[in-house]
Design a protein around this motif. Sequence first.
Motif, PDB file in Angstrom:
ATOM      1  N   LEU A  60      23.083   6.939  60.885  1.00 61.13           N
ATOM      2  CA  LEU A  60      22.653   8.222  61.423  1.00 61.13           C
ATOM      3  C   LEU A  60      21.626   8.828  60.475  1.00 61.13           C
ATOM      4  N   VAL A  61      20.446   9.194  61.019  1.00 66.12           N
ATOM      5  CA  VAL A  61      19.392   9.803  60.202  1.00 66.12           C
ATOM      6  C   VAL A  61      19.123  11.196  60.745  1.00 66.12           C
ATOM      7  N   PRO A  83      26.508   8.502  58.558  1.00 67.38           N
ATOM      8  CA  PRO A  83      25.226   8.954  58.012  1.00 67.38           C
ATOM      9  C   PRO A  83      24.678   7.910  57.047  1.00 67.38           C
ATOM     10  N   VAL A  84      23.349   7.761  57.031  1.00 66.52           N
ATOM     11  CA  VAL A  84      22.716   6.723  56.235  1.00 66.52           C
ATOM     12  C   VAL A  84      23.015   6.871  54.743  1.00 66.52           C
ATOM     13  N   ILE A  93      16.443   0.974  67.487  1.00 65.43           N
ATOM     14  CA  ILE A  93      16.507   2.352  66.994  1.00 65.43           C
ATOM     15  C   ILE A  93      16.348   3.309  68.174  1.00 65.43           C
ATOM     16  N   VAL A  94      17.224   4.301  68.251  1.00 71.88           N
ATOM     17  CA  VAL A  94      17.140   5.346  69.276  1.00 71.88           C
ATOM     18  C   VAL A  94      16.963   6.688  68.575  1.00 71.88           C
ATOM     19  N   ASP A  95      16.005   7.498  69.057  1.00 71.04           N
ATOM     20  CA  ASP A  95      15.744   8.776  68.387  1.00 71.04           C
ATOM     21  C   ASP A  95      15.913   9.939  69.368  1.00 71.04           C
ATOM     22  N   VAL A 101      20.083   1.994  64.426  1.00 73.02           N
ATOM     23  CA  VAL A 101      19.834   3.297  63.810  1.00 73.02           C
ATOM     24  C   VAL A 101      19.757   4.365  64.900  1.00 73.02           C
ATOM     25  N   VAL A 102      20.325   5.544  64.608  1.00 69.00           N
ATOM     26  CA  VAL A 102      20.237   6.702  65.492  1.00 69.00           C
ATOM     27  C   VAL A 102      19.558   7.822  64.726  1.00 69.00           C
ATOM     28  N   VAL A 103      18.439   8.352  65.274  1.00 70.07           N
ATOM     29  CA  VAL A 103      17.604   9.311  64.560  1.00 70.07           C
ATOM     30  C   VAL A 103      17.559  10.632  65.313  1.00 70.07           C
ATOM     31  N   GLN A 104      17.589  11.748  64.584  1.00 69.24           N
ATOM     32  CA  GLN A 104      17.542  13.061  65.230  1.00 69.24           C
ATOM     33  C   GLN A 104      16.139  13.418  65.672  1.00 69.24           C
ATOM     34  N   LYS A 105      15.146  13.153  64.824  1.00 65.35           N
ATOM     35  CA  LYS A 105      13.773  13.502  65.172  1.00 65.35           C
ATOM     36  C   LYS A 105      13.099  12.366  65.959  1.00 65.35           C
TER      37      LYS A 105
END
Length: 607
Positions: free
Chosen positions: A134-135, A118-119, A180-182, A160-164
């Motif tokens: 992880l965001v 996690p970030v 970045i992948v969301d 970066v890996v983003v949930q939204k």
Amino acid sequence: MKYITGVDIGNSTTEVCVGQIDDKGMLKFLSSASVETTGTKGTPSNVKGITRALTDALGKIHRKIEDLSVIRINEAAPVIGDTAMETITETIITESTMIGHNPDTPAGAGLGTGYIYPVDEIDRLQVDRAYICLVNEHIDYEKAASMINELMRTYEISAVVVQKDEAVLIYNRLNKKIPIVDEVKYIDKIEIGMKAAVEVAPEGHSIIKLSNPYGIASIFSLNAEETKHVVPIAKSFVGSRSAIFIRTPKGSVKEQAIQAGELSIYGEKSLERVQVDLGADEIMRASNKAAPIVDIEGESGTNIGIMIDNIKKSMQDLTGNDNSVKIQDILAVDTLIPMDVKGALAGEVSMENAVGIAAMVKTEHLPMEKIADKLQNETGVYVKIAGVEAVMASLGAWTTPGTTLPLAILDLGGGSTDAAILDENGLVKSVHLAGAGQLITLLINTELGLNDLNLCEHIKRNPLAKVESLFHIRMENKDIKFYEKPLSPKLFGKVIVMDKEKMIPINSNITMEKIVEIRKSIKKKVFVQNAVRALNMIAPDNRLRNIPNIVLVGGSALDFEIPDLILEELSKHKIVSGRGNIRNCEGPRNAVATGLLMSYKGQGKVL
């Protein structure tokens, strides 16, 4: 003078033809009608559709059902088409597993590897290795970008890996551009501290490293056995623009595979056994070797066993007779199916080899007698079970202008493909095979992964186009069509089905060219293969070249490309084929219903 009618109960439609017999025994055709078949073909639930069709046809000549002297119905053996959706190449993921993801809106480009945290926890970790942030959904994009920029002062942040759905918003605010992948819905299920890789390809390109099993092996130092286990996940990312792979703890994701199973084909003189995982060619070879087939069984506890048992049980429930249901033909087709990737973060799938199977189930006469009894009780009109579909279709096809005896027909229906040849002496040789229009729809649905049979029925029947602007579309044959008024913005960039003047969007990332390729390939596998198989069975001296010409009848003969595909194949054997035109007015439809009238008392005298 009396009025009679022929009724053809099909898998998809019920057709009727009304005629008049005068005092000299001459037959005159008066009207026809077609409605959707109610219930499963060959069962009492068909009566509702029959009465509706009779009412429509008789209404055109201002008559009622009670004006009829006799109703002649076809000998309709119920046919059930089903597909055995088991994978041939089993997917078993146990040790050193991976999980992957392919969103629609990534940002940046390149490959980033590191340990995933996690970030808001990375600032407490050691600084001598790379990290992937992880965001979660509780951190907005401005705060996330600020936190990542601050971390980059001290740490190597590779991705970066983003949930939204905020990859682009974060990317635009970073001082150092990284992939970045969301849209990672289940971000909370990611194992913290695991080594991971994130790859995003430039626009217009697809990923290279993570769609290659050996690329994954290089990143994660996998041995040969572990590399074999990640093949289905790598395959699921072929052609994708972005992906995540995360190496999870040993054995944390497991899958149990059910065996494809073995088919036992009981012929009149021999028993043939074949493993389903050998593919469609081997299954059909065994089927042809055992012919004529008495019954077919599937190995207990396997995918094919479950499928065969379900087909038989469905027909037993409909007929009420446990002993009468026998499978007398199958059609096996190699296909591809989307299989869920175990451990995936957003429903990713891997396309796996599979075998689609259509089975023809034949019962005793009891179901047809039940239909006749029920129809007679409800209408008060004498009902006669008059003849086999292929024989009646041959008589009906004979009314096509330009035909002569001997005459061969292919009846391309929804659940079966029938063939018959009518010679100069009035003798008919016929065959009734599994696999037709309904199987094509099922296979299109399966290979495209649309989970929408109604849409796939439209894809089967109509050409496609791509909406390239609000004022023009490009058809699948490369023609460009322009519009004076703007099209709906919801269609922009979409592949659409041109159902007459109605545009139906296909919500899939599959290209128009690929959908067309799949549609034609499936039609060839089902109807072209079945056409050759059926004609070989009825041809004089078992030689296709002895059949001079063939008339195509049935609902699927109306298809915009199936007749051409069949003609292309049969032309190799110097055979001419084409759509029928029953009574010079019905096109390829109504052949069986027309034949039922023509066979009344064996008379061939037609006005």
